[in-house]
Design an enzyme around this catalytic site. Structure first.
Site, PDB file in Angstrom:
ATOM      1  N   LYS A 266       0.873  -1.319  -0.445  1.00  0.00           N
ATOM      2  CA  LYS A 266       0.189  -0.182  -0.038  1.00  0.00           C
ATOM      3  C   LYS A 266       0.825   1.202   0.115  1.00  0.00           C
ATOM      4  CE  LYS A 266      -4.071   2.467   0.690  1.00  0.00           C
ATOM      5  NZ  LYS A 266      -4.276   2.261   2.005  1.00  0.00           N
ATOM      6  N   ASN A 287      -7.081  10.447 -10.443  1.00  0.00           N
ATOM      7  CA  ASN A 287      -6.013   9.389 -10.658  1.00  0.00           C
ATOM      8  C   ASN A 287      -5.554   8.973 -12.091  1.00  0.00           C
ATOM      9  OD1 ASN A 287      -5.548   9.885  -8.285  1.00  0.00           O
ATOM     10  ND2 ASN A 287      -7.025   7.484  -7.459  1.00  0.00           N
ATOM     11  N   SER A 353      -7.007  12.087  -5.161  1.00  0.00           N
ATOM     12  CA  SER A 353      -6.905  10.920  -4.319  1.00  0.00           C
ATOM     13  C   SER A 353      -6.738  11.872  -3.024  1.00  0.00           C
ATOM     14  CB  SER A 353      -4.899  11.217  -4.128  1.00  0.00           C
ATOM     15  OG  SER A 353      -4.551  12.600  -4.098  1.00  0.00           O
ATOM     16  N   SER A 354      -6.678  11.805  -1.580  1.00  0.00           N
ATOM     17  CA  SER A 354      -6.535  13.010  -0.140  1.00  0.00           C
ATOM     18  C   SER A 354      -5.593  13.167  -0.380  1.00  0.00           C
ATOM     19  CB  SER A 354      -7.041  12.287   0.730  1.00  0.00           C
ATOM     20  OG  SER A 354      -5.240  10.798   1.099  1.00  0.00           O
TER      21      SER A 354
END
Length: 526
Positions: A266, A287, A353-354
């Site tokens: 991850k 993304n 994405s965060s």
């Protein structure tokens, strides 16, 4: 009954707390905020319910809401302010202060140490701390800062998730984007810091630490085995049962070596996707944009290749002086990691994405615990990491610029908003033009039908006139012949006039019928 405390009510914390409540309706659960100002009745009291309410919406449209939570704060000095605010608003859901048996941490990694500092005095060796976050290095940081002595250290559970989650506007409301049956949460228990109990032998009934990491044993089923005697084992048992009870999120418990590999994978995925979407496009890049152009694909390849070099070296160092297992080395090969990265980009092509969202809003990011962690690991192993080091500085720069009001990012946001408004206006004008075009076409068709009807009527009249002239000539000849033959002229003229009148009436009715049929046909065409 043990109380669960959930720290960090962002996307991950909201989803987890929501499902913990659904699976454990009688378990007391406290939502832990940084201070008394982090919540208000406008944001958490919904539809008159005098408790915080969480809402999770699936992409298919289903929405579930849960309540029955208590509220706590991480900053102990803010407790009086919290209690005072609760009393003023008539809130009855405050349960602040006192020991914490089980703390589930879902905050951003960069904010964890500060939040734990406010709770440190309430945690003990019998407590359990669960970390479900992006990045790596938080566990080591917390141990070094707060519990350097293993005897006083709480038990830790580490986790990772593949569920797609996004904020849905208000606090406590999220969009769960993973389709049902997809996405998972994987947990692992850190070995006993006091080295008194083999947790994995307790949980699986046999030693599993030496099994191949790529073929782990099945997750223990509920209810779990009775825990052995030891500091905090009862709390650890209750925590794991709660974490494994959230079946809609597909939770599994893995031996720690296997879970550690999952965390490293991850880490490599986040390192390739998150910073690139953050530094390119001002935080607005989705993304999927990384795979739509050759330069974007090459950037992903460069980051992934460097991450593979670091993690492969780490595996060899971890198993030294023995050789690292070949299947484990293949797990972190460039080809294997690149395939995983590309699969994630495809599966989350519409997501932002965060880290990109943090950069866009000028907030601190998790970059030090993702690419920064890889760079630090490479430094210890003697592996050069120029790409990851550069990304760390670029993301920090972007976040700082994004936080400076009136400079770069406000202009970017304004440009994006203007472009979106222009696109909407162009779309509206296009629809208006199409509507006008259809109206003009309908009018033209109507005019053409009217003109055609007029032409037909004129032609019919000409035909009638020609036929009438021929008939008159025929009748005149017939009358003349009849008179010559001795017929009464008056009777012959009367009969001739009657025939002419009947023929004229028949012709008019035919025209009327034809016109009516034409009108009905026009109506049907319209």
């Amino acid at each position: 009954m043990m109380r669960l405390h959930v720290l960090g009510i962002g996307s991950v914390g909201t989803l987890l707390a929501h499902h913990l409540r659904l699976a454990n309706p009688n378990t007391p659960i406290s939502l832990v905020f940084r201070n008394a100002a982090a919540f208000s009745k406008k944001r958490f009291r919904k539809d008159g319910v005098n408790r915080p309410t969480l809402k999770v919406t699936r992409t298919e449209g289903d929405t579930l809401m849960t309540d029955g939570f208590d509220v706590d704060v991480a900053m102990s000095g803010k407790l009086p302010a919290l209690v005072e605010a609760a009393e003023q608003d008539g809130m009855d859901f405050v349960n602040a202060g006192g020991p914490i048996d089980s703390l589930i941490v879902c905050t951003k990694t960069q904010a964890t140490a500060e939040a734990i500092e406010g709770l440190h005095s309430r945690l003990s060796s019998s407590s359990v701390i669960t970390l479900l976050q992006n990045g790596m290095g938080v566990y080591d940081e917390l141990c070094a800062k707060f519990w350097p002595d293993p005897v006083t250290r709480p038990n830790f559970v580490l986790g990772t998730t593949t569920h797609g989650i996004a904020p849905a506007g208000e606090t406590g409301s999220v969009l769960h984007m993973s389709p049902p049956g997809q996405g998972a949460i994987k947990w692992g228990v850190v070995p006993d810091p006091r080295k008194q109990i083999d947790f994995e032998t307790w949980l699986w009934g046999r030693p599993v630490g030496d099994l191949p990491t790529l073929t782990p044993p099945e997750s223990p089923s509920l209810p779990l085995r009775t825990p052995p005697d030891g500091p905090g084992t009862e709390n650890l048992h209750a925590t794991l049962e709660a974490l494994l009870s959230i079946t809609p999120l597909s939770p599994t418990l893995l031996p720690m070596p296997t879970l550690y590999n999952e965390l490293l994978i991850k880490l490599a995925l986040n390192a390739a996707i998150n910073p690139l979407t953050a530094v390119l496009g001002g935080g607005y890049l989705q993304n999927g944009s990384l795979s739509r152009s050759a330069p974007g694909h090459r950037l992903v390849q460069q980051v992934t290749k460097e991450s593979s070099q670091v993690l492969t070296a780490y595996m060899h160092n971890l198993f030294a002086p023995h050789p690292a297992p070949a299947d484990t080395v293949r797990l972190f090969s460039y080809e294997s990691l690149l395939h995983r990265v590309q699969s994630v980009i495809t599966a989350t092509k519409g997501n932002t994405s965060s880290m990109a969202n943090d950069v866009k809003n000028g907030r601190m990011t998790e970059i030090d615990y993702i690419n920064g962690h890889l760079a630090s690991l490479g430094h210890r192993l003697g592996v050069q990491t120029p790409v990851n080091r550069m990304l760390v500085q670029m993301v920090k720069f972007k976040a700082e610029v994004g936080g400076l009001g009136g400079t770069v990012y406000p202009r970017v946001r304004q440009t994006v908003r203007e472009a979106e408004e222009e696109a909407l206006e162009a779309r509206r004008l296009s629809l208006e033009e199409r509507k006008v075009s259809l109206q003009e076409r309908a009018m033209l068709l109507k005019e053409e039908r009217t003109a055609e009807a007029k032409r037909a009527k004129r032609e019919w009249k000409r035909t009638v006139r020609r036929n009438a002239a021929v008939a008159r000539n025929l009748r005149a000849a017939e009358v003349e012949a009849a008179i010559r033959g001795g017929a009464d002229p008056t009777e012959v003229l009367r009969a001739t006039e009657a025939e002419a009148s009947e023929a004229s009436g028949s012709g008019n009715s035919e025209w009327t019928s034809a016109s009516s049929d034409e009108g009905e046909g026009s109506s049907r065409r319209r």
